[in-house]
Design an enzyme around this catalytic site. Structure first.
Site, PDB file in Angstrom:
ATOM      1  N   ASP A  41      31.573  58.497 -63.843  1.00  0.00           N
ATOM      2  CA  ASP A  41      31.298  59.530 -63.864  1.00  0.00           C
ATOM      3  C   ASP A  41      32.409  60.639 -64.231  1.00  0.00           C
ATOM      4  O   ASP A  41      32.217  61.703 -65.137  1.00  0.00           O
ATOM      5  CB  ASP A  41      31.227  59.975 -62.370  1.00  0.00           C
ATOM      6  CG  ASP A  41      30.366  61.405 -61.741  1.00  0.00           C
ATOM      7  OD1 ASP A  41      30.087  61.925 -62.517  1.00  0.00           O
ATOM      8  OD2 ASP A  41      30.621  61.659 -60.401  1.00  0.00           O
ATOM      9  N   GLY A 130      30.928  49.964 -58.906  1.00  0.00           N
ATOM     10  CA  GLY A 130      32.824  50.175 -59.023  1.00  0.00           C
ATOM     11  C   GLY A 130      33.446  50.697 -57.690  1.00  0.00           C
ATOM     12  O   GLY A 130      33.099  49.821 -56.511  1.00  0.00           O
TER      13      GLY A 130
HETATM   14  N1  AR6 Z   1      31.285  53.077 -69.436  1.00  0.00           N
HETATM   15  C1  AR6 Z   1      30.622  52.256 -69.004  1.00  0.00           C
HETATM   16  N2  AR6 Z   1      30.857  51.819 -67.705  1.00  0.00           N
HETATM   17  C2  AR6 Z   1      31.977  52.325 -66.999  1.00  0.00           C
HETATM   18  C3  AR6 Z   1      32.761  53.054 -67.584  1.00  0.00           C
HETATM   19  C4  AR6 Z   1      32.506  53.644 -69.001  1.00  0.00           C
HETATM   20  N3  AR6 Z   1      33.152  54.533 -69.404  1.00  0.00           N
HETATM   21  N4  AR6 Z   1      33.819  53.509 -66.850  1.00  0.00           N
HETATM   22  C5  AR6 Z   1      33.647  52.846 -65.758  1.00  0.00           C
HETATM   23  N5  AR6 Z   1      32.305  51.978 -65.893  1.00  0.00           N
HETATM   24  P1  AR6 Z   1      31.900  53.438 -60.796  1.00  0.00           P
HETATM   25  P2  AR6 Z   1      29.744  53.711 -58.480  1.00  0.00           P
HETATM   26  C6  AR6 Z   1      32.027  50.908 -64.973  1.00  0.00           C
HETATM   27  O1  AR6 Z   1      33.063  53.438 -59.715  1.00  0.00           O
HETATM   28  O2  AR6 Z   1      30.196  52.306 -57.930  1.00  0.00           O
HETATM   29  C7  AR6 Z   1      32.547  57.959 -58.825  1.00  0.00           C
HETATM   30  O3  AR6 Z   1      33.851  58.601 -58.496  1.00  0.00           O
HETATM   31  C8  AR6 Z   1      32.924  50.346 -63.914  1.00  0.00           C
HETATM   32  O4  AR6 Z   1      33.596  49.300 -64.374  1.00  0.00           O
HETATM   33  O5  AR6 Z   1      31.777  54.527 -61.869  1.00  0.00           O
HETATM   34  O6  AR6 Z   1      28.239  53.884 -58.752  1.00  0.00           O
HETATM   35  C9  AR6 Z   1      31.324  58.850 -58.369  1.00  0.00           C
HETATM   36  O7  AR6 Z   1      31.643  60.223 -58.467  1.00  0.00           O
HETATM   37  C10 AR6 Z   1      31.768  49.997 -62.983  1.00  0.00           C
HETATM   38  O8  AR6 Z   1      31.315  48.618 -63.255  1.00  0.00           O
HETATM   39  O9  AR6 Z   1      30.651  53.910 -59.906  1.00  0.00           O
HETATM   40  C11 AR6 Z   1      30.871  58.381 -57.161  1.00  0.00           C
HETATM   41  O10 AR6 Z   1      31.279  58.898 -56.156  1.00  0.00           O
HETATM   42  C12 AR6 Z   1      30.385  50.851 -63.096  1.00  0.00           C
HETATM   43  O11 AR6 Z   1      30.953  51.519 -64.239  1.00  0.00           O
HETATM   44  C13 AR6 Z   1      31.140  56.907 -57.142  1.00  0.00           C
HETATM   45  O12 AR6 Z   1      32.198  56.788 -58.047  1.00  0.00           O
HETATM   46  C14 AR6 Z   1      30.263  51.803 -61.963  1.00  0.00           C
HETATM   47  O13 AR6 Z   1      31.538  52.005 -61.340  1.00  0.00           O
HETATM   48  C15 AR6 Z   1      30.047  56.081 -57.753  1.00  0.00           C
HETATM   49  O14 AR6 Z   1      30.556  54.613 -57.724  1.00  0.00           O
END
Ligand code: AR6
Length: 185
Positions: A41, A130
């Site tokens: 995000d 994540g």
């Molecule tokens: N490209 C692709 N994947 C990514 C990238 C990127 N640039 N950066 C991280 N990931 P998360 P969630 C992966 O935490 O669990 C936020 O604060 C990461 O390694 O981004 O759905 C939002 O505002 C992981 O495997 O999302 C929400 O409050 C995946 O993206 C909350 O986090 C998802 O991790 C959402 O949590």
């Protein structure tokens, strides 16, 4: 296995950064307040610029955010992608609180939004695995089968649906799940 064909649509796994994908729409792993945050995000808002947060604020004022399992659309700002689909996955609570079904709906509602805005190529991150702590080995087959089922029901909709996995471990989990789901086909 890193890609399969479902009718005319390619379902592909790549390791990389979703903000760099030249597709019609990328999906964001957002929160119900559409307030921005860390992880993917934060990366999408940084790369896309302030227009994305402005449009998120307008959606929040209009409909009070986005509940888990649902998705809303903004423009892509400075991103290569024209649209950002903000999907809200479940926060992991141990697995007995409907998390699997909410995760599946997050993928399917994202594809419904992609279809509505005419996107033929769509890239997803691994939603909820994540900060929301959904175990990736359990999330991967749910994500891939949700996408595959939607594509089978909409065979003319998409040229490519891409899962963009950020780390080698995430990529390995999805590759394993893809092989298991499609080994008989
Ligand atoms: N490209 C692709 N994947 C990514 C990238 C990127 N640039 N950066 C991280 N990931 P998360 P969630 C992966 O935490 O669990 C936020 O604060 C990461 O390694 O981004 O759905 C939002 O505002 C992981 O495997 O999302 C929400 O409050 C995946 O993206 C909350 O986090 C998802 O991790 C959402 O949590």
């Amino acid at each position: 296995m890193e890609q399969v064909r479902i009718g005319k649509t390619v379902l592909r796994l790549v390791q990389g950064d979703i903000t760099r994908q030249a597709v019609d729409a990328i999906v964001n792993a957002a929160n119900r307040h559409l307030a921005g945050g860390g992880g993917v995000d934060g990366a999408i808002h940084r790369a896309g610029g302030p227009v994305i947060a402005e449009e998120c604020r307008a959606i929040r004022e209009r409909q009070g955010g986005c509940p888990p399992g649902e998705a809303v659309v903004t423009s892509g700002g400075n991103l290569p992608a024209r649209h950002v689909i903000h999907a809200v996955g479940p926060i992991w609570q141990g697995g007995a609180a409907g998390e699997d079904e909410t995760l599946r709906r997050a993928y399917q509602n994202s594809l419904r939004q992609a279809l509505a805005c005419g996107a033929r190529t769509v890239a997803f991150p691994s939603i909820s695995t994540g900060a929301f702590r959904f175990p990736i080995d359990r999330a991967a087959p749910i994500a891939l089968s949700a996408i595959a089922d939607f594509v089978r029901e909409h065979p003319d909709a998409f040229d490519e649906v891409r899962m963009v996995l950020y780390s080698p471990d995430d990529f390995a989990a999805y590759r394993h799940a893809l092989a298991r789901l499609f080994s008989a086909s």
